[in-house]
Write an enzyme that holds these catalytic residues in place. Structure first.
Site, PDB file in Angstrom:
ATOM      1  N   THR A  39       0.826  -1.210   0.000  1.00 46.84           N
ATOM      2  CA  THR A  39       0.000   0.000   0.000  1.00 46.84           C
ATOM      3  C   THR A  39       0.855   1.253   0.000  1.00 46.84           C
ATOM      4  O   THR A  39       0.469   2.287  -0.538  1.00 46.84           O
ATOM      5  CB  THR A  39      -0.922  -0.024   1.234  1.00 46.84           C
ATOM      6  OG1 THR A  39      -1.779  -1.143   1.104  1.00 46.84           O
ATOM      7  CG2 THR A  39      -1.751   1.230   1.358  1.00 46.84           C
ATOM      8  N   TYR A  52      -7.950   0.996  -3.961  1.00 48.40           N
ATOM      9  CA  TYR A  52      -6.652   1.356  -4.516  1.00 48.40           C
ATOM     10  C   TYR A  52      -5.936   0.110  -4.978  1.00 48.40           C
ATOM     11  O   TYR A  52      -6.346  -1.011  -4.673  1.00 48.40           O
ATOM     12  CB  TYR A  52      -5.801   2.085  -3.474  1.00 48.40           C
ATOM     13  CG  TYR A  52      -5.404   1.200  -2.305  1.00 48.40           C
ATOM     14  CD1 TYR A  52      -6.257   1.014  -1.217  1.00 48.40           C
ATOM     15  CD2 TYR A  52      -4.197   0.533  -2.316  1.00 48.40           C
ATOM     16  CE1 TYR A  52      -5.904   0.186  -0.178  1.00 48.40           C
ATOM     17  CE2 TYR A  52      -3.839  -0.304  -1.268  1.00 48.40           C
ATOM     18  CZ  TYR A  52      -4.698  -0.473  -0.208  1.00 48.40           C
ATOM     19  OH  TYR A  52      -4.355  -1.301   0.825  1.00 48.40           O
ATOM     20  N   THR A 118       1.712  -4.313   4.381  1.00 53.30           N
ATOM     21  CA  THR A 118       1.583  -4.618   5.812  1.00 53.30           C
ATOM     22  C   THR A 118       0.951  -5.993   6.083  1.00 53.30           C
ATOM     23  O   THR A 118       1.094  -6.515   7.187  1.00 53.30           O
ATOM     24  CB  THR A 118       0.739  -3.534   6.517  1.00 53.30           C
ATOM     25  OG1 THR A 118      -0.550  -3.491   5.921  1.00 53.30           O
ATOM     26  CG2 THR A 118       1.410  -2.182   6.444  1.00 53.30           C
ATOM     27  N   ASP A 119       0.253  -6.558   5.080  1.00 50.78           N
ATOM     28  CA  ASP A 119      -0.489  -7.802   5.351  1.00 50.78           C
ATOM     29  C   ASP A 119       0.407  -8.933   5.837  1.00 50.78           C
ATOM     30  O   ASP A 119       0.045  -9.684   6.744  1.00 50.78           O
ATOM     31  CB  ASP A 119      -1.231  -8.272   4.093  1.00 50.78           C
ATOM     32  CG  ASP A 119      -2.443  -7.406   3.775  1.00 50.78           C
ATOM     33  OD1 ASP A 119      -2.779  -6.519   4.571  1.00 50.78           O
ATOM     34  OD2 ASP A 119      -3.061  -7.630   2.703  1.00 50.78           O
ATOM     35  N   LYS A 191       0.135  -7.663  12.945  1.00 51.42           N
ATOM     36  CA  LYS A 191      -0.861  -6.713  12.453  1.00 51.42           C
ATOM     37  C   LYS A 191      -2.173  -7.039  13.145  1.00 51.42           C
ATOM     38  O   LYS A 191      -2.614  -8.192  13.128  1.00 51.42           O
ATOM     39  CB  LYS A 191      -0.988  -6.837  10.928  1.00 51.42           C
ATOM     40  CG  LYS A 191      -1.887  -5.792  10.314  1.00 51.42           C
ATOM     41  CD  LYS A 191      -1.917  -5.866   8.778  1.00 51.42           C
ATOM     42  CE  LYS A 191      -2.790  -4.746   8.224  1.00 51.42           C
ATOM     43  NZ  LYS A 191      -2.895  -4.787   6.747  1.00 51.42           N
ATOM     44  N   GLU A 312      -2.249 -29.245  28.130  1.00 52.57           N
ATOM     45  CA  GLU A 312      -3.397 -30.157  27.976  1.00 52.57           C
ATOM     46  C   GLU A 312      -3.090 -31.284  26.987  1.00 52.57           C
ATOM     47  O   GLU A 312      -3.770 -32.302  26.971  1.00 52.57           O
ATOM     48  CB  GLU A 312      -4.618 -29.372  27.517  1.00 52.57           C
ATOM     49  CG  GLU A 312      -5.218 -28.517  28.608  1.00 52.57           C
ATOM     50  CD  GLU A 312      -6.453 -27.790  28.115  1.00 52.57           C
ATOM     51  OE1 GLU A 312      -7.500 -28.432  27.937  1.00 52.57           O
ATOM     52  OE2 GLU A 312      -6.368 -26.556  27.903  1.00 52.57           O
TER      53      GLU A 312
HETATM   54  N1  ASP Z   1      -2.711  -5.425   1.005  1.00 54.65           N
HETATM   55  C1  ASP Z   1      -1.655  -4.496   1.276  1.00 54.65           C
HETATM   56  C2  ASP Z   1      -0.340  -5.246   1.291  1.00 54.65           C
HETATM   57  O1  ASP Z   1      -0.026  -5.905   2.220  1.00 54.65           O
HETATM   58  C3  ASP Z   1      -1.907  -3.794   2.562  1.00 54.65           C
HETATM   59  C4  ASP Z   1      -0.829  -2.820   2.973  1.00 54.65           C
HETATM   60  O2  ASP Z   1       0.257  -2.718   2.440  1.00 54.65           O
HETATM   61  O3  ASP Z   1      -1.099  -2.071   3.942  1.00 54.65           O
HETATM   62  O4  ASP Z   1       0.377  -5.153   0.367  1.00 54.65           O
END
Ligand code: ASP
Length: 355
Positions: A39, A52, A118-119, A191, A312
């Site tokens: 992103t 986007y 971020t994923d 995340k 357990e």
């Molecule tokens: N879907 C995006 C990615 O991980 C989300 C992000 O970058 O925040 O590339």
């Protein structure tokens, strides 16, 4: 008072030397930016558009959007991939890790900044923590808003990321993740929110530090083996062993476990309920799998806590591994690398305790 001639001559000579050798200004650090998409490089059709596309801008466009970066370091950029990190895979990981190691081996390079979606940042970051062959700083940055958004968070994260890479405190800590004014160990961070800018949290531990407009404060030291201390190497690898994650739930059957094994999984990570638990049919299937040499790691689908060995489930008896703090995604990364060295669950359990 009159000075002796020889003293004056000596003083002149010293002054001349001082003039001939000007004071050296400290060399600015040399940082390489390796871009992979996400992103942070994403574009909307307009600044108020909701949707986007990840990975629309290249590395030079990202860097040119950040004011005063050149005051922090001499920066050169390289595009390693340009994907949404939901498409991250073993091939890109190996390419990126080899590039990180190659760049850090250059005597003139002081650190690496990686731009990434971020994923799956927590997975790539942990992978790099385990396989980086240098102790020089490696920092990852991303953003939750695309580059074209009103109040895009990418440029600030890049600025802070560069400040962290150039900070001596970042040396030998494994890969760091910098977002939203916080510094996290990639090993610990997850995340936690689908869309907000405050999404990265080091759940069981708290952040490694904070960074505000490039000013850094470190909190917790890294207490696990990272980088060269792990003994993992990607040098001779062109693929990684297949490890699947299977999500536990009420009424779980053994079907997905059987399917994973049939499709070639060499290791299985269970995102268990509670402290890494699962239904009796699932447990029986995994017990059989472990006997056949598939390495089974019990993790948890819960957001926090430690999966304890022999709590357990009798891991000793079944030949399982307990994931400790590592969530299923990170457990998968460590198990993939562990399987490049051994299938012995006892040795692999030790890795889960130490890395
Ligand atoms: N879907 C995006 C990615 O991980 C989300 C992000 O970058 O925040 O590339």
């Amino acid at each position: 008072m009159r000075l002796k001639k020889s003293f004056i001559a000596a003083a002149v000579a010293i002054a001349a030397t001082a003039i001939a050798v000007p004071l050296q200004a400290a060399e600015p650090p040399n940082i390489r930016v390796l871009a992979t998409g996400g992103t942070i490089a994403g574009a909307q059709a307009s600044a108020t558009d909701y949707g986007y596309k990840s990975g629309a801008y290249d590395v030079n466009s990202l860097l040119s959007a950040v004011p005063n970066l050149d005051k922090l370091a001499v920066i050169t950029g390289e595009q390693v991939a340009n994907i949404g990190s939901q498409d991250m895979n073993d091939e890109v990981w190996l390419k990126l890790a080899k590039r990180v190691n190659g760049v850090l081996a250059e005597p003139g390079t002081d650190g690496v900044l990686i731009t990434h979606g971020t994923d799956t940042m927590e997975e790539t970051g942990y992978f790099l923590t385990l396989v980086t062959s240098s102790t020089k700083p490696v920092v990852m940055v991303g953003s939750m808003r695309p580059a074209t958004a009103i109040s895009a968070d990418g440029p600030g994260n890049i600025y802070n990321g560069v400040a962290v890479v150039t900070n001596p405190g970042a040396t030998g800590k494994g890969t760091l993740v910098v977002l939203n004014d916080e510094i996290h160990y990639a090993r610990n961070v997850v995340k936690t929110n689908t869309t907000t800018v405050q999404t990265f949290v080091s759940i069981n531990r708290g952040p490694a530090g904070v960074v505000n407009t490039g000013k850094i404060q470190w909190f917790e030291p890294m207490d696990r083996k990272v980088g060269p201390a792990t003994g993992f190497s990607v040098d001779a690898l062109d693929k990684l062993p297949r490890v699947d994650v299977i999500y536990a739930h009420a009424n779980m059957s053994a079907d997905l476990i059987d399917a994973a094994i049939k499709n070639g999984a060499q290791g299985l990570v269970i995102a268990g309920v509670g402290d890494g638990n699962m239904t009796t049919p699932a447990l029986d299937a995994l017990t059989r799998a472990a006997k056949e040499g598939i390495v089974v790691v019990r993790s948890t689908r819960l957001p926090s806590g430690v999966v304890l060995r022999n709590n357990e489930v009798n891991d000793d008896e079944k030949g399982f591994v307990a994931s400790g703090e590592l969530n299923p995604a990170k457990s998968r990364v460590l198990l993939q690398l562990a399987l490049t060295q051994t299938k012995d669950p006892i040795r692999i359990q030790k890795m889960f305790y130490e890395y």
